[in-house]
Design a protein around this motif. Structure first.
Motif, PDB file in Angstrom:
ATOM      1  N   VAL A 227      58.225  34.366  28.674  1.00 20.04           N
ATOM      2  CA  VAL A 227      57.445  33.420  29.056  1.00 20.04           C
ATOM      3  C   VAL A 227      56.959  33.552  30.471  1.00 20.04           C
ATOM      4  CG1 VAL A 227      58.171  30.997  29.941  1.00 20.04           C
ATOM      5  CG2 VAL A 227      59.251  31.821  28.100  1.00 20.04           C
ATOM      6  N   LEU A 228      57.439  34.186  31.409  1.00 18.42           N
ATOM      7  CA  LEU A 228      56.943  34.425  32.671  1.00 18.42           C
ATOM      8  C   LEU A 228      55.500  35.152  32.511  1.00 18.42           C
ATOM      9  CD1 LEU A 228      56.952  34.030  35.863  1.00 18.42           C
ATOM     10  CD2 LEU A 228      57.935  36.449  35.980  1.00 18.42           C
ATOM     11  N   LEU A 229      55.615  36.375  31.794  1.00 14.30           N
ATOM     12  CA  LEU A 229      54.370  37.107  31.550  1.00 14.30           C
ATOM     13  C   LEU A 229      53.075  36.368  30.731  1.00 14.30           C
ATOM     14  CD1 LEU A 229      56.008  40.368  30.449  1.00 14.30           C
ATOM     15  CD2 LEU A 229      54.922  40.082  32.555  1.00 14.30           C
ATOM     16  N   GLU A 230      53.451  35.299  30.029  1.00 12.63           N
ATOM     17  CA  GLU A 230      52.498  34.755  29.503  1.00 12.63           C
ATOM     18  C   GLU A 230      51.696  33.749  30.435  1.00 12.63           C
ATOM     19  OE1 GLU A 230      52.726  32.952  25.775  1.00 12.63           O
ATOM     20  OE2 GLU A 230      53.009  35.005  24.594  1.00 12.63           O
ATOM     21  N   GLU A 231      52.751  33.289  31.389  1.00 10.72           N
ATOM     22  CA  GLU A 231      51.987  32.230  32.289  1.00 10.72           C
ATOM     23  C   GLU A 231      51.571  32.951  33.357  1.00 10.72           C
ATOM     24  OE1 GLU A 231      52.606  29.062  32.321  1.00 10.72           O
ATOM     25  OE2 GLU A 231      54.198  28.512  31.029  1.00 10.72           O
ATOM     26  N   TYR A 232      51.766  34.279  33.532  1.00 12.24           N
ATOM     27  CA  TYR A 232      50.901  35.033  34.406  1.00 12.24           C
ATOM     28  C   TYR A 232      49.951  35.750  33.872  1.00 12.24           C
ATOM     29  CZ  TYR A 232      53.757  34.213  38.581  1.00 12.24           C
ATOM     30  OH  TYR A 232      54.171  33.385  39.747  1.00 12.24           O
ATOM     31  N   GLY A 233      49.511  35.594  32.516  1.00  9.88           N
ATOM     32  CA  GLY A 233      48.478  36.073  31.983  1.00  9.88           C
ATOM     33  C   GLY A 233      48.728  37.889  31.711  1.00  9.88           C
ATOM     34  N   ASN A 234      50.029  38.058  31.557  1.00  8.77           N
ATOM     35  CA  ASN A 234      50.354  39.477  31.407  1.00  8.77           C
ATOM     36  C   ASN A 234      49.768  40.401  32.536  1.00  8.77           C
ATOM     37  OD1 ASN A 234      51.929  39.451  28.951  1.00  8.77           O
ATOM     38  ND2 ASN A 234      50.059  38.653  28.112  1.00  8.77           N
ATOM     39  N   GLY A 235      49.935  39.782  33.629  1.00 12.09           N
ATOM     40  CA  GLY A 235      49.453  40.633  34.737  1.00 12.09           C
ATOM     41  C   GLY A 235      47.928  40.707  34.951  1.00 12.09           C
ATOM     42  N   ARG A 236      46.964  39.871  34.398  1.00 15.00           N
ATOM     43  CA  ARG A 236      45.844  39.852  34.539  1.00 15.00           C
ATOM     44  C   ARG A 236      45.224  38.709  35.154  1.00 15.00           C
ATOM     45  NH1 ARG A 236      43.727  41.023  28.644  1.00 15.00           N
ATOM     46  NH2 ARG A 236      45.577  39.536  28.218  1.00 15.00           N
ATOM     47  N   LEU A 237      44.625  38.681  36.222  1.00 19.37           N
ATOM     48  CA  LEU A 237      44.480  37.172  37.192  1.00 19.37           C
ATOM     49  C   LEU A 237      43.424  36.687  36.271  1.00 19.37           C
ATOM     50  CD1 LEU A 237      44.386  35.885  39.623  1.00 19.37           C
ATOM     51  CD2 LEU A 237      42.626  36.856  40.563  1.00 19.37           C
ATOM     52  N   ALA A 238      42.618  37.069  35.823  1.00 18.81           N
ATOM     53  CA  ALA A 238      41.530  36.105  34.876  1.00 18.81           C
ATOM     54  C   ALA A 238      42.211  35.420  33.860  1.00 18.81           C
ATOM     55  CB  ALA A 238      40.539  37.013  34.171  1.00 18.81           C
ATOM     56  N   ARG A 239      43.464  36.017  33.199  1.00 20.51           N
ATOM     57  CA  ARG A 239      44.263  35.230  32.339  1.00 20.51           C
ATOM     58  C   ARG A 239      45.394  34.340  32.881  1.00 20.51           C
ATOM     59  NH1 ARG A 239      41.465  34.029  28.491  1.00 20.51           N
ATOM     60  NH2 ARG A 239      43.315  33.657  27.105  1.00 20.51           N
ATOM     61  N   LYS A 240      45.677  34.437  34.085  1.00 27.10           N
ATOM     62  CA  LYS A 240      46.696  33.805  34.557  1.00 27.10           C
ATOM     63  C   LYS A 240      46.580  32.226  34.603  1.00 27.10           C
ATOM     64  CE  LYS A 240      49.905  33.740  38.752  1.00 27.10           C
ATOM     65  NZ  LYS A 240      49.712  32.314  38.827  1.00 27.10           N
ATOM     66  N   HIS A 241      47.541  31.399  34.190  1.00 23.58           N
ATOM     67  CA  HIS A 241      47.304  30.070  33.875  1.00 23.58           C
ATOM     68  C   HIS A 241      46.933  29.312  35.185  1.00 23.58           C
ATOM     69  CE1 HIS A 241      50.307  29.700  30.217  1.00 23.58           C
ATOM     70  NE2 HIS A 241      49.334  30.673  29.990  1.00 23.58           N
ATOM     71  N   SER A 242      47.164  29.688  36.205  1.00 30.10           N
ATOM     72  CA  SER A 242      46.758  29.203  37.477  1.00 30.10           C
ATOM     73  C   SER A 242      45.389  29.286  37.697  1.00 30.10           C
ATOM     74  CB  SER A 242      47.515  29.709  38.644  1.00 30.10           C
ATOM     75  OG  SER A 242      47.169  31.020  38.806  1.00 30.10           O
ATOM     76  N   THR A 243      44.612  30.382  37.126  1.00 32.99           N
ATOM     77  CA  THR A 243      43.195  30.745  37.325  1.00 32.99           C
ATOM     78  C   THR A 243      42.664  29.753  36.343  1.00 32.99           C
ATOM     79  OG1 THR A 243      43.563  33.034  37.551  1.00 32.99           O
ATOM     80  CG2 THR A 243      41.520  32.178  36.750  1.00 32.99           C
TER      81      THR A 243
END
Length: 387
Positions: A227-243
């Protein structure tokens, strides 16, 4: 110098304050901010207790009014939740001036947090117990438990059935007066205000979840990490939910700095954030937190659909609503994971404490609904001022 006399000092300051004292909460908060960045704070407070006298006085009055006398003092509620948030945020790193973390291990600061949380959490549980529709369910023998028994009845509840029934009901709840307003009437100014308030959490999304992931490896832990990894875009800033959230804000020319709209956030929203800080920082509340996270992930898509429908009605661009679309897709999956791979397995592993999952679920829903109602009231105020 060890300051093990901090709690008696707090008591002494409270006892000297007259009952008629009317605090200046803004000034008291500014004093607290100065204390947070004071070198060797514990030692300085011990040498000169009056460094914190105005703050201590305001704190005592606010706690008395809100949690002990149960008065509807918005200013006092706001002051307490803002102070608590300023302490709790020290558990996360903000990539800012390192001096801001001088007192993250201060005994004095910890004592302030404990004083607020002790009375606040008792007050919160009392509010939940009195609320209609919460803390109910069937006993393990199939009989209906009296709703007036509140938390005590949860220890006899059929936890699996209670969680499954709640998740089914909250997946697609009926529209309320407030959700219809958001969908059908909210103006673009209201939508911008909504984003500004929501950014307080949206720009640092899932940060508190990270606090519970360490420890022994098992299937529950691995699901939470997913769950955390998906919220964080699997470590890619462009895919992070906050982005995606920041992109929505930039499209509407809003400030994308974290905490940029602190001063407009209702205390009810801060209380929701602070409640989650408490549950994630105390491992004894692990079940309560995961019950609450189950509600959050299950109910999330229905909330985001309201916001998405509002943005579509207003004719906004894809960039101004993309976060909602992403969350609807992913949280539908996260909700299933939380129920089937986290909450229900935890109920089996901890049969004597499994009722805490239901308590966490119901409390997250209650506090969340209270916060949502406060946000809608705030939107109404903005729209009325622009009329």
């Amino acid at each position: 110098m060890q300051t093990n006399v901090i709690l008696p000092l707090n008591e002494r300051l409270r006892q000297t304050e007259p009952v008629s004292f009317q605090p200046d909460y803004a000034a008291a908060e500014q004093q607290f901010i100065q204390l947070l960045e004071t070198e060797e704070l514990d030692r300085q407070i011990w040498l000169d207790p009056h460094l914190a006298k105005d703050f201590e006085s305001a704190l005592s009055v606010a706690i008395q009014k809100t949690y002990l006398e149960n008065t509807e003092d918005e200013a006092a509620h706001r002051f307490l939740q803002r102070i608590l948030y300023r302490i709790n945020r020290l558990n996360l790193f903000w990539y800012d001036d390192l001096r801001h973390y001088l007192n993250e291990r201060s005994l004095y600061i910890a004592s302030i947090r404990q004083r607020i949380e002790a009375d606040w959490q008792g007050w919160e549980l009392a509010q939940l117990t009195k609320a209609e529709g919460f803390l109910t369910g069937l006993a393990t023998d199939g009989s209906q438990l009296p709703p007036t028994d509140g938390i005590a009845s949860l220890q006899q509840i059929d936890v699996r059935q209670a969680l499954q029934e709640r998740a089914e009901a909250d997946l697609n709840p009926p529209l309320s007066v407030d959700t219809r307003y958001l969908r059908e009437q909210m103006s673009e100014a209201g939508y911008r205000h909504l984003l500004a308030i929501a950014s307080f959490d949206g720009l640092v999304e899932a940060s508190r979840l990270s606090r519970i992931l360490g420890g022994a490896a098992n299937e529950v832990q691995c699901t939470l990490v997913r769950v955390l990894l998906e919220e964080y875009g699997n470590g890619r800033l462009a895919r992070k939910h906050s982005t995606f959230f920041a992109r929505m804000m930039a499209e509407l020319e809003l400030n994308t700095e974290p905490e940029g709209y602190f001063d407009i956030v209702p205390w009810q929203v801060l209380a929701s954030i602070n409640h989650n800080f408490l549950l994630t920082e105390c491992k004894r509340y692990f079940l309560r937190y995961n019950g609450g996270l189950t509600y959050f992930e299950v109910a999330g898509p229905s909330v985001y659909r309201n916001y998405l429908n509002a943005a579509q009605r207003l004719g906004l661009s894809e960039a101004a609503m993309g976060y909602w679309e992403l969350h609807i897709r992913e949280d539908e999956r996260h909700g299933r994971w939380m129920l089937e791979e986290v909450a229900l397995p935890l109920a089996e592993k901890y049969p004597n404490e499994a009722w805490e999952l239901v308590l966490g679920y119901d409390q997250e829903k209650f506090i969340g609904e209270r916060a949502a109602a406060a946000v809608v009231r705030s939107i109404h105020q903005v729209e009325e001022s622009n009329a």
